[in-house]
Design a protein around this motif. Structure first.
Motif, PDB file in Angstrom:
ATOM      1  N   ASP A  40       0.935  -1.204  -0.171  1.00 22.35           N
ATOM      2  CA  ASP A  40       0.153   0.172   0.584  1.00 22.35           C
ATOM      3  C   ASP A  40       1.056   1.497  -0.229  1.00 22.35           C
ATOM      4  O   ASP A  40       0.412   2.643  -0.932  1.00 22.35           O
ATOM      5  CB  ASP A  40      -0.636  -0.080   1.160  1.00 22.35           C
ATOM      6  CG  ASP A  40      -2.193  -1.100   0.854  1.00 22.35           C
ATOM      7  OD1 ASP A  40      -2.651  -1.226   0.459  1.00 22.35           O
ATOM      8  OD2 ASP A  40      -2.316  -1.733   1.993  1.00 22.35           O
ATOM      9  N   ARG A  41       2.309   0.983   1.261  1.00 20.96           N
ATOM     10  CA  ARG A  41       2.523   1.890   0.991  1.00 20.96           C
ATOM     11  C   ARG A  41       3.633   2.050  -0.273  1.00 20.96           C
ATOM     12  O   ARG A  41       3.929   3.821  -0.772  1.00 20.96           O
ATOM     13  CB  ARG A  41       3.594   2.292   2.210  1.00 20.96           C
ATOM     14  CG  ARG A  41       3.018   1.915   3.560  1.00 20.96           C
ATOM     15  CD  ARG A  41       4.195   2.274   4.990  1.00 20.96           C
ATOM     16  NE  ARG A  41       3.947   2.715   5.798  1.00 20.96           N
ATOM     17  CZ  ARG A  41       3.788   1.323   6.765  1.00 20.96           C
ATOM     18  NH1 ARG A  41       4.512   0.289   6.185  1.00 20.96           N
ATOM     19  NH2 ARG A  41       3.179   1.613   7.621  1.00 20.96           N
ATOM     20  N   ALA A  42       3.734   1.791  -1.086  1.00 18.14           N
ATOM     21  CA  ALA A  42       4.891   1.740  -2.032  1.00 18.14           C
ATOM     22  C   ALA A  42       4.310   2.626  -3.499  1.00 18.14           C
ATOM     23  O   ALA A  42       4.727   3.038  -4.212  1.00 18.14           O
ATOM     24  CB  ALA A  42       5.217   0.169  -2.995  1.00 18.14           C
ATOM     25  N   MET A  43       3.095   2.169  -3.477  1.00 12.11           N
ATOM     26  CA  MET A  43       2.323   1.965  -4.757  1.00 12.11           C
ATOM     27  C   MET A  43       1.613   3.669  -4.483  1.00 12.11           C
ATOM     28  O   MET A  43       0.884   4.266  -4.719  1.00 12.11           O
ATOM     29  CB  MET A  43       1.009   0.662  -5.146  1.00 12.11           C
ATOM     30  CG  MET A  43       0.577  -0.094  -5.571  1.00 12.11           C
ATOM     31  SD  MET A  43       2.197  -0.359  -6.256  1.00 12.11           S
ATOM     32  CE  MET A  43       3.522  -0.795  -6.177  1.00 12.11           C
ATOM     33  N   ALA A  44       1.131   4.072  -3.149  1.00 11.85           N
ATOM     34  CA  ALA A  44       1.416   5.605  -3.206  1.00 11.85           C
ATOM     35  C   ALA A  44       2.258   6.166  -3.079  1.00 11.85           C
ATOM     36  O   ALA A  44       2.214   7.244  -3.987  1.00 11.85           O
ATOM     37  CB  ALA A  44       0.603   5.269  -1.387  1.00 11.85           C
ATOM     38  N   ALA A  45       3.356   5.538  -2.868  1.00  6.83           N
ATOM     39  CA  ALA A  45       4.412   6.568  -2.874  1.00  6.83           C
ATOM     40  C   ALA A  45       4.988   7.247  -4.971  1.00  6.83           C
ATOM     41  O   ALA A  45       4.873   7.745  -5.562  1.00  6.83           O
ATOM     42  CB  ALA A  45       5.901   5.675  -2.944  1.00  6.83           C
ATOM     43  N   VAL A  46       4.180   5.204  -5.405  1.00  7.68           N
ATOM     44  CA  VAL A  46       4.163   5.123  -7.252  1.00  7.68           C
ATOM     45  C   VAL A  46       3.135   6.522  -7.632  1.00  7.68           C
ATOM     46  O   VAL A  46       3.678   7.204  -8.382  1.00  7.68           O
ATOM     47  CB  VAL A  46       3.689   4.344  -7.352  1.00  7.68           C
ATOM     48  CG1 VAL A  46       3.309   4.186  -9.204  1.00  7.68           C
ATOM     49  CG2 VAL A  46       5.093   3.216  -7.536  1.00  7.68           C
ATOM     50  N   ARG A  47       2.452   6.535  -7.434  1.00  9.88           N
ATOM     51  CA  ARG A  47       1.567   7.565  -7.099  1.00  9.88           C
ATOM     52  C   ARG A  47       1.441   9.154  -7.164  1.00  9.88           C
ATOM     53  O   ARG A  47       1.777  10.045  -7.738  1.00  9.88           O
ATOM     54  CB  ARG A  47       0.102   7.657  -6.083  1.00  9.88           C
ATOM     55  CG  ARG A  47      -1.063   8.533  -7.050  1.00  9.88           C
ATOM     56  CD  ARG A  47      -2.920   8.398  -5.526  1.00  9.88           C
ATOM     57  NE  ARG A  47      -2.235   8.661  -4.173  1.00  9.88           N
ATOM     58  CZ  ARG A  47      -1.827   9.360  -3.696  1.00  9.88           C
ATOM     59  NH1 ARG A  47      -1.694  10.717  -3.872  1.00  9.88           N
ATOM     60  NH2 ARG A  47      -1.411   9.049  -2.299  1.00  9.88           N
ATOM     61  N   LEU A  48       2.338   9.864  -5.915  1.00 14.86           N
ATOM     62  CA  LEU A  48       3.074  10.859  -5.613  1.00 14.86           C
ATOM     63  C   LEU A  48       3.685  11.403  -7.026  1.00 14.86           C
ATOM     64  O   LEU A  48       4.482  12.100  -7.391  1.00 14.86           O
ATOM     65  CB  LEU A  48       3.391  11.004  -4.260  1.00 14.86           C
ATOM     66  CG  LEU A  48       2.673  10.857  -3.210  1.00 14.86           C
ATOM     67  CD1 LEU A  48       3.193  10.830  -1.911  1.00 14.86           C
ATOM     68  CD2 LEU A  48       2.035  11.811  -3.437  1.00 14.86           C
ATOM     69  N   PHE A  49       4.955   9.915  -7.013  1.00 15.55           N
ATOM     70  CA  PHE A  49       6.403  10.512  -8.158  1.00 15.55           C
ATOM     71  C   PHE A  49       5.093  10.278  -9.398  1.00 15.55           C
ATOM     72  O   PHE A  49       5.518  11.253 -10.320  1.00 15.55           O
ATOM     73  CB  PHE A  49       6.648   8.396  -8.550  1.00 15.55           C
ATOM     74  CG  PHE A  49       7.163   8.255  -7.158  1.00 15.55           C
ATOM     75  CD1 PHE A  49       7.499   9.340  -6.203  1.00 15.55           C
ATOM     76  CD2 PHE A  49       8.031   6.537  -7.744  1.00 15.55           C
ATOM     77  CE1 PHE A  49       8.626   8.636  -5.896  1.00 15.55           C
ATOM     78  CE2 PHE A  49       8.709   6.642  -6.393  1.00 15.55           C
ATOM     79  CZ  PHE A  49       8.743   7.612  -5.327  1.00 15.55           C
TER      80      PHE A  49
END
Length: 416
Positions: A93-102
């Motif tokens: 969940d955190r990793a995909m949240a980071a990808v969204r921010l990227f």
């Protein structure tokens, strides 16, 4: 062998500085003081000034020098390590949240470059991460499944179909469309600085900050190398790797070596051409500059010469010369069909990496008037853009759970 090369950072050596700013010549006060002169500081100064805050930016070097100038200027959704490794470290969940921010940061930077004619030369690019050995290929296949599951436009390459698109061997590769971008980081920093100045920010370069301390009056006191003082209500420390000295976060530092070629006319055997990362050691990256030069680099050593620095570049040594030769040899071996590969610029720089590969953004628990933005690594431009927006929101008291991903004391990163 690397011959007739210029030992200087390509981005700053290839043209004149777009602008120059004065040094701080008197004491001053402001609401927000941003310490640093690289891309992160410039974007933070821009966002705070655009939000209506009286902002001062002060940096020890000319705007855009140091780590910004020595960076590749590339940005990718998978950054330095593949996404599956990030999932293992911080959770899906955190990793995909980071990808969204990227993704959002990439869009914001593209809009900034499009609206500002400062030669940033932003362009979207595809990305390739590949492995030559069976063990690395297993990681690549997991990476492909993860990207497919999370709606990232990706294609799995095998040894067979990769040979039709690239002239170097690979056991497996994951090719992602539109998952990266390339820009001139030096001119991007200057574009952000110019816009910050237009929004009312006061910018000073060649003015180092030696002390940052709280005052009894509820302000932050910054003592500058010019002998003058800045009294601010709030401070953002965005001084490159030196930020680590105050907030921590770096797991290691090393020396990165970079070779930039003369312009290339045709990229035979290089699909796209895309941004390329190797999955296995030695970890290398390749990209193409706005004027069609090949930039190849990688972290070669933990050796860092703190002395002999010149504008963020380390002195050339026999070990460094060997690294440059290895990079050029690797480049020629990968792309034997590309004619006229000639190294023109070579340089080494100090780089750092956090334990999870993400930036450090936010305040320490015991501090409410000082925030930090440690945005190092290959994905520096994206991290800088994210920091500039999240720190303004934090200052305004707006809750944002995304900030927890990058907190200086994020729970999955702190060693107990």
């Amino acid at each position: 062998m690397v011959k007739k090369t210029t030992q200087a950072v390509f981005w700053t050596a290839a043209g004149q500085a777009p602008a120059q700013y004065p040094w701080l010549s008197q004491d001053t006060e402001c609401e927000v003081a941003v310490v640093g002169g690289g891309l992160t500081a410039c974007l933070c100064a821009l966002r705070f000034a655009q939000a209506g805050y009286d902002t001062v930016m002060v940096g020890a070097e000319p705007v855009g020098y140091g780590g910004t100038a020595a960076s590749s200027g590339m940005m990718c959704l998978d950054a330095e390590g593949c996404l599956s490794e990030l999932v293992e470290k911080i959770g899906a969940d955190r990793a995909m949240a980071a990808v969204r921010l990227f993704r959002e940061a990439m869009d914001h930077l593209e809009a900034l470059c499009r609206e500002n004619a400062a030669g940033c030369a932003f362009r979207r690019m595809d990305t390739l991460r590949y492995a030559q050995q069976r063990k690395g290929a297993e990681v690549i296949r997991r990476e492909f499944s993860l990207r497919l599951h999370n709606a990232i436009d990706a294609e799995l390459l095998s040894a067979h179909n990769a040979a039709e698109q690239f002239t170097f061997p690979m056991e497996a590769g994951v090719y992602s469309r539109g998952a990266g971008a390339q820009t001139d980081p030096y001119r991007l920093a200057h574009a952000a600085a110019a816009l910050a100045a237009q929004a009312g920010a006061r910018l000073y370069e060649n003015t180092g900050v030696s002390v940052v301390d709280h005052c009894e009056e509820g302000k932050v006191r910054l003592e500058c190398g010019t002998g003058h003082i800045i009294n601010a209500r709030y401070a953002v420390i965005a001084a490159g790797l030196d930020t680590d000295k105050q907030c921590g976060g770096l797991e290691r530092t090393a020396t990165a070596y970079t070779v930039v070629t003369e312009p290339v006319e045709e990229f035979s055997g290089w699909r796209g051409p895309c941004i390329i990362h190797t999955q296995e050691e030695p970890h290398l990256f390749l990209t193409v500059t706005p004027d069609n030069r090949i930039l190849i680099g990688g972290t070669g050593s933990a050796l860092v010469d703190e002395h002999g620095k010149l504008a963020g570049v380390l002195d050339l040594s026999a070990a460094g010369q060997k690294r440059y030769e290895q990079l050029e040899k690797r480049l020629r071996a990968m792309f034997p069909a590309i004619r006229g590969i000639t190294a023109e610029y070579v340089y080494a720089s100090r780089v750092g990496r956090t334990g999870d590969g993400l930036p450090v953004i936010g305040r320490l628990p015991q501090e409410d008037r000082i925030a930090y933005a440690l945005c190092c690594g290959e994905n520096g431009p994206l991290y800088a853009e994210i920091a500039s927006r999240l720190l303004v929101e934090q200052y305004q008291g707006r809750g944002n759970q995304d900030l927890g991903l990058f907190s200086p004391r994020r729970e999955w990163r702190v060693k107990h």
